[in-house]
Scaffold this motif. Structure first.
Motif, PDB file in Angstrom:
ATOM      1  N   LEU B 314       0.821  -1.211   0.000  1.00 49.20           N
ATOM      2  CA  LEU B 314       0.000   0.000   0.000  1.00 49.20           C
ATOM      3  C   LEU B 314       0.855   1.261   0.000  1.00 49.20           C
ATOM      4  O   LEU B 314       0.567   2.224  -0.716  1.00 49.20           O
ATOM      5  CB  LEU B 314      -0.898   0.017   1.246  1.00 49.20           C
ATOM      6  CG  LEU B 314      -2.271  -0.586   1.118  1.00 49.20           C
ATOM      7  CD1 LEU B 314      -3.068  -0.268   2.360  1.00 49.20           C
ATOM      8  CD2 LEU B 314      -2.990  -0.051  -0.106  1.00 49.20           C
ATOM      9  N   ALA B 315       1.918   1.234   0.825  1.00 49.08           N
ATOM     10  CA  ALA B 315       2.781   2.418   0.886  1.00 49.08           C
ATOM     11  C   ALA B 315       3.377   2.704  -0.483  1.00 49.08           C
ATOM     12  O   ALA B 315       3.432   3.848  -0.934  1.00 49.08           O
ATOM     13  CB  ALA B 315       3.884   2.214   1.924  1.00 49.08           C
ATOM     14  N   GLY B 316       3.829   1.615  -1.156  1.00 49.98           N
ATOM     15  CA  GLY B 316       4.382   1.805  -2.490  1.00 49.98           C
ATOM     16  C   GLY B 316       3.356   2.388  -3.450  1.00 49.98           C
ATOM     17  O   GLY B 316       3.633   3.313  -4.216  1.00 49.98           O
ATOM     18  N   VAL B 317       2.133   1.852  -3.371  1.00 54.00           N
ATOM     19  CA  VAL B 317       1.082   2.342  -4.269  1.00 54.00           C
ATOM     20  C   VAL B 317       0.795   3.817  -3.998  1.00 54.00           C
ATOM     21  O   VAL B 317       0.668   4.632  -4.921  1.00 54.00           O
ATOM     22  CB  VAL B 317      -0.189   1.486  -4.087  1.00 54.00           C
ATOM     23  CG1 VAL B 317      -1.384   2.156  -4.718  1.00 54.00           C
ATOM     24  CG2 VAL B 317       0.015   0.111  -4.691  1.00 54.00           C
ATOM     25  N   PHE B 318       0.718   4.178  -2.728  1.00 52.11           N
ATOM     26  CA  PHE B 318       0.396   5.571  -2.422  1.00 52.11           C
ATOM     27  C   PHE B 318       1.519   6.517  -2.815  1.00 52.11           C
ATOM     28  O   PHE B 318       1.275   7.650  -3.226  1.00 52.11           O
ATOM     29  CB  PHE B 318       0.041   5.740  -0.944  1.00 52.11           C
ATOM     30  CG  PHE B 318      -1.297   5.198  -0.593  1.00 52.11           C
ATOM     31  CD1 PHE B 318      -1.478   4.416   0.530  1.00 52.11           C
ATOM     32  CD2 PHE B 318      -2.392   5.458  -1.398  1.00 52.11           C
ATOM     33  CE1 PHE B 318      -2.721   3.906   0.840  1.00 52.11           C
ATOM     34  CE2 PHE B 318      -3.638   4.959  -1.104  1.00 52.11           C
ATOM     35  CZ  PHE B 318      -3.799   4.173   0.021  1.00 52.11           C
ATOM     36  N   ILE B 319       2.757   6.041  -2.701  1.00 52.04           N
ATOM     37  CA  ILE B 319       3.854   6.895  -3.151  1.00 52.04           C
ATOM     38  C   ILE B 319       3.702   7.154  -4.642  1.00 52.04           C
ATOM     39  O   ILE B 319       3.911   8.270  -5.133  1.00 52.04           O
ATOM     40  CB  ILE B 319       5.214   6.241  -2.852  1.00 52.04           C
ATOM     41  CG1 ILE B 319       5.431   6.143  -1.359  1.00 52.04           C
ATOM     42  CG2 ILE B 319       6.339   7.033  -3.478  1.00 52.04           C
ATOM     43  CD1 ILE B 319       6.723   5.447  -0.994  1.00 52.04           C
ATOM     44  N   MET B 320       3.354   6.097  -5.378  1.00 52.59           N
ATOM     45  CA  MET B 320       3.182   6.292  -6.814  1.00 52.59           C
ATOM     46  C   MET B 320       2.003   7.201  -7.108  1.00 52.59           C
ATOM     47  O   MET B 320       2.022   7.930  -8.097  1.00 52.59           O
ATOM     48  CB  MET B 320       2.952   4.939  -7.485  1.00 52.59           C
ATOM     49  CG  MET B 320       4.183   4.092  -7.557  1.00 52.59           C
ATOM     50  SD  MET B 320       3.771   2.646  -8.494  1.00 52.59           S
ATOM     51  CE  MET B 320       5.346   2.000  -8.826  1.00 52.59           C
ATOM     52  N   LEU B 321       0.987   7.156  -6.270  1.00 50.71           N
ATOM     53  CA  LEU B 321      -0.194   7.974  -6.527  1.00 50.71           C
ATOM     54  C   LEU B 321       0.028   9.445  -6.192  1.00 50.71           C
ATOM     55  O   LEU B 321      -0.733  10.296  -6.626  1.00 50.71           O
ATOM     56  CB  LEU B 321      -1.384   7.464  -5.699  1.00 50.71           C
ATOM     57  CG  LEU B 321      -2.115   6.261  -6.258  1.00 50.71           C
ATOM     58  CD1 LEU B 321      -3.264   5.895  -5.335  1.00 50.71           C
ATOM     59  CD2 LEU B 321      -2.648   6.563  -7.646  1.00 50.71           C
ATOM     60  N   LEU B 322       1.068   9.721  -5.393  1.00 48.50           N
ATOM     61  CA  LEU B 322       1.256  11.109  -4.950  1.00 48.50           C
ATOM     62  C   LEU B 322       1.371  12.103  -6.106  1.00 48.50           C
ATOM     63  O   LEU B 322       0.673  13.103  -6.121  1.00 48.50           O
ATOM     64  CB  LEU B 322       2.488  11.206  -4.053  1.00 48.50           C
ATOM     65  CG  LEU B 322       2.243  10.984  -2.562  1.00 48.50           C
ATOM     66  CD1 LEU B 322       3.554  10.925  -1.820  1.00 48.50           C
ATOM     67  CD2 LEU B 322       1.386  12.084  -1.995  1.00 48.50           C
ATOM     68  N   PRO B 323       2.275  11.854  -7.080  1.00 49.83           N
ATOM     69  CA  PRO B 323       2.337  12.844  -8.153  1.00 49.83           C
ATOM     70  C   PRO B 323       1.084  12.845  -9.012  1.00 49.83           C
ATOM     71  O   PRO B 323       0.709  13.873  -9.567  1.00 49.83           O
ATOM     72  CB  PRO B 323       3.563  12.404  -8.972  1.00 49.83           C
ATOM     73  CG  PRO B 323       3.798  11.001  -8.623  1.00 49.83           C
ATOM     74  CD  PRO B 323       3.257  10.787  -7.256  1.00 49.83           C
ATOM     75  N   VAL B 324       0.429  11.683  -9.100  1.00 50.67           N
ATOM     76  CA  VAL B 324      -0.777  11.607  -9.916  1.00 50.67           C
ATOM     77  C   VAL B 324      -1.876  12.451  -9.303  1.00 50.67           C
ATOM     78  O   VAL B 324      -2.626  13.144  -9.998  1.00 50.67           O
ATOM     79  CB  VAL B 324      -1.229  10.131 -10.052  1.00 50.67           C
ATOM     80  CG1 VAL B 324      -2.560  10.057 -10.750  1.00 50.67           C
ATOM     81  CG2 VAL B 324      -0.193   9.333 -10.797  1.00 50.67           C
ATOM     82  N   SER B 325      -1.968  12.421  -7.976  1.00 48.45           N
ATOM     83  CA  SER B 325      -3.061  13.150  -7.338  1.00 48.45           C
ATOM     84  C   SER B 325      -2.894  14.639  -7.496  1.00 48.45           C
ATOM     85  O   SER B 325      -3.862  15.375  -7.600  1.00 48.45           O
ATOM     86  CB  SER B 325      -3.119  12.797  -5.855  1.00 48.45           C
ATOM     87  OG  SER B 325      -2.003  13.366  -5.202  1.00 48.45           O
TER      88      SER B 325
END
Lengths: 273, 462
Positions: B314-325
């Motif tokens: 989950l942490a990895g996924v959220f890190i990836m989502l950070l710039p997307v958001s």
């Protein structure tokens, strides 16, 4: 001799014709000094050149809200409240070919501000106090004073090694070497003077003793030592109980069941016999 | 038979931990010492401003001080673990606390930047290294049922103390200058000595003596002893290596966003205050995540390793989502993802250490933790410069967050290759290859998930 007169008359007439066809900007007022508000105006006269618009600049920066495409030769700028931030050299610029402009100086008293109103220094170390000035014109003269009882004593540059003053028009730095707690604690005033008058600010200097941090440090170390002592004493008091438990569990081969460990010592000793 | 059983029961108390009583006191000691180690390290920023001004050096040169300190702490972790195996944990932690304080006191007398590297960096770092791993291992040894909750509570101290220390240090510097403030900090670090004094020395009768009885020459015997104290034999075991690799991959990525989140928020077009708030929000949920995940893990609905993989992924996924958001320009989305990221990164920290005794056994946990810290620190050095480099090359944080976010996910996949990963119960940790095999066999059986009642374990012992 007559030739000389003729030449000079010719030159004079040339100059007069130049003057009569060059655009002339009449400014009102010529200069603003020590007023709380003003209206600056420029009137472009004697010009046949087309005017595409006009704008004002302050110290070389264009004032965006003054840009207009109005072809009027008369432009004004209103200053409701003159402070150090809007004082300086104003220029009204007319967009003609070539551009013509005229300058109006808005002068105020210097606004002198200290970097920090409370400065700290260490004993026998150096203390630095800084004042900066804003406004126009910048102070030409800086002075530092120490407040003593009811009077103030001027600090002169180079009195011994103690005081050093470095001044530029917009900043002044007072360095006091070898701070002493008795003499140097107190209020210092920096005074900047320009052609209109003075502006000043006050700084309070605190001198910390070298050993100021030592007392809290010793207090904390004492607290740690006390804690450690308490912990060791508490453990020594509990230790005899633990030692007995270990011996019993290791040396009693004839225990019948595990619950013997949880009964009191008497039972254990009976079992081992 | 009964003797064996009574022996095993008493040893089970040593090994399994009473889960209460003195354990809570040790937890409080860990709380205080962790805050004085990591909380202090994270709040040194106040001093760096002063150093830049006083020594007239660049801020990059000054920031090397904290890098040296952190590197020393992680480098000396195996040393701390080995010394605990050789002597006892109490002595090591008290020495470590003393060294940490001494380093800061000497730093207060520094006259050049090199002094600060030596004192605040090396000496204090050595002290911190001697403190952290032994204290964590001791607390973990004292808890079984509530181990993860205890770790979560203890590690939440890092976030809380960095909140408290920043203004406190600012005040100290104002009142006493940085020299006086460092002196006082040295005194505060001495409190770690008091925390270490709380460790009760255990009667480890046979545990670390894995020496060959027929010591051929003192040199070889010494080397053997040292290697056994450092638990170097762990490096040959596949589960441990796999786990260390997974944690290193995790470490390479999971806290990089903390460094770049503010810059990324500014670049996405938000104001300074909004960016700072995003950071604070992530930090707050980090603290919450540590405690909640510790509590939840101890409910034993899932295996620890599964939970850890879950949080890591989950942490990895959220890190990836950070710039997307933040692509969409929505501040709410950025804050939401940051909150979730903070929660997950806190959640996985509680679990990362707690899994270690399940893989190597409680007896070898000390050395295992030390080696783990050392190896994962190398990977940690990789993450931030890599992401900075990617940002410099591509111009924005999209690529760097993507790459950095992939590291925890790779770590999860690595963890999936652990033996018995897909089974529903924990496997027993491997037995020690030592002389007392019988006892170790008992230990490993007793290490099983404590759903086994005591009479079952006694039947196994027979």
């Amino acid at each position: 001799m007559k030739l000389l007169w003729a030449v000079s008359a010719l030159l004079l007439s040339c100059w007069r014709t130049d003057a009569s066809t060059a655009p002339n900007i009449i400014t009102e007022p010529h200069e603003v000094s020590n007023q709380t508000s003003a209206v600056l105006s420029c009137n472009l006269t004697d010009s046949s050149l087309p005017i595409k618009g006009s704008y004002w600049t302050l110290n070389g920066n264009i004032l965006e809200d003054s840009v207009s495409a109005d072809a009027s030769p008369f432009t004004t700028r209103r200053l409701d409240k003159i402070t150090h931030s809007n004082s300086g050299k104003y220029e009204c610029v007319f967009k003609t070919e070539p551009q013509v402009k005229q300058m109006i100086e808005v002068k105020t008293l210097p606004h002198v501000v200290a970097y920090k109103h409370s400065e700290h220094g260490n004993e026998n170390d150096k203390g630095v106090m800084v004042c900066v000035a804003h406004g126009h014109p910048l102070p030409t003269d800086w002075g530092w004073f120490k407040e003593e009882d009811s009077s103030r004593r001027q600090i002169l540059n180079g009195t011994g090694d103690k005081y050093e003053i470095k001044s530029t028009p917009n900043k002044t730095i007072l360095t006091i070497n070898d701070l002493s707690i008795q003499d140097d604690i107190g209020d210092y005033t920096c005074l900047g003077t320009n052609e209109l008058g003075p502006g000043s600010d006050e700084i309070h200097l605190r001198v910390r003793s070298r050993l100021a941090a030592l007392w809290p440090f010793l207090g904390i170390v004492a607290e740690v030592i006390i804690l450690v002592t308490i912990i060791f004493i508490y453990e020594k008091r509990r230790k005899p109980d633990e030692v007995n438990d270990d011996d019993d569990s290791g040396s009693a081969p004839l225990k019948s069941n595990s619950t013997a460990n949880h009964k009191d010592k008497n039972v254990r000793q009976r079992n081992s016999n | 038979m009964t003797k064996v059983k009574s022996n095993s029961e008493s040893r089970s108390e040593d090994v399994e931990g009473p889960d209460g009583g003195w354990g809570w006191v040790l937890l409080a000691a860990l709380f205080v010492s962790t805050s004085l180690v990591f909380g202090l390290m994270r709040s040194l920023g106040v001093f760096f401003v002063e150093f830049v001004q006083y020594f007239e050096e660049s801020s990059q040169a000054v920031s090397w001080i904290s890098s040296t300190g952190l590197a020393a702490q992680q480098f000396f972790s195996p040393l701390g673990a080995a010394l605990c195996n050789a002597y006892n944990a109490r002595l090591v932690v008290m020495t470590g606390g003393f060294l940490a304080g001494l380093g800061l006191i000497l730093a207060s007398q520094a006259t050049c930047l090199a002094h600060l590297y030596l004192t605040m960096g090396v000496i204090s770092g050595l002290g911190w290294g001697l403190v952290f791993t032994p204290m964590v291992a001791t607390v973990m040894a004292n808890f079984t049922r509530r181990r993860t909750l205890a770790l979560g509570l203890a590690f939440s101290s890092i976030g809380l103390s960095s909140f408290a220390f920043n203004p406190l240090f600012q005040l100290l510097v104002e009142m006493y200058t940085w020299r006086g403030a460092l002196l006082i900090l040295g005194g505060l670090s001495f409190n770690i000595v008091a925390c270490g004094a709380l460790i009760r020395p255990k009667k480890r009768s046979e545990a670390p003596a894995k020496v060959d009885p027929d010591s051929r020459s003192s040199c070889v015997a010494q080397l053997q002893r040292v290697s056994s104290y450092l638990e170097l034999s762990l490096l040959c075991e596949r589960p441990y290596i796999t786990y260390t690799l997974a944690i290193s991959l995790l470490n390479a990525g999971y806290f990089v966003p903390y460094f770049h989140l503010v810059a990324h928020s500014r670049q996405a077009g938000f104001s300074e205050y909004q960016a700072a708030f995003v950071m604070s929000a992530a930090g707050a949920t980090d603290i919450l995540g540590r405690v909640v995940s510790g509590w939840f893990a101890d409910l034993r609905h899932f295996r620890l390793i599964h939970l850890l993989s879950f949080w890591t992924a989950l942490a990895g996924v959220f890190i990836m989502l950070l710039p997307v958001s933040s692509l969409s320009g929505s501040y709410v989305a950025l804050v939401a993802i940051s909150l979730l990221y903070g929660f997950c990164s806190g959640a996985l920290t509680s679990l990362a250490f707690a899994v270690v005794p399940l893989i190597v056994g409680v007896e070898r946990m000390m050395g295992a933790l030390g080696l783990l810290q050392l190896i994962e620190s190398g990977a940690g050095l990789l993450g931030t410069p890599l992401s900075g480099l990617l940002k410099d090359i591509t111009g924005n944080y999209m690529a760097s967050f993507m790459v950095v976010g992939s590291f925890p996910i790779l770590g999860t996949l690595t963890m999936a290759t652990l033996p018995h990963f897909f089974s529903c119960t924990d496997s027993p940790p491997p037995q020690r290859r030592s002389l007392d095999d019988k006892d170790k066999g008992l230990n490993s059986e007793l290490e099983q998930m404590n759903s086994l009642p005591s009479d079952t374990s006694s039947r196994i012992a027979e």
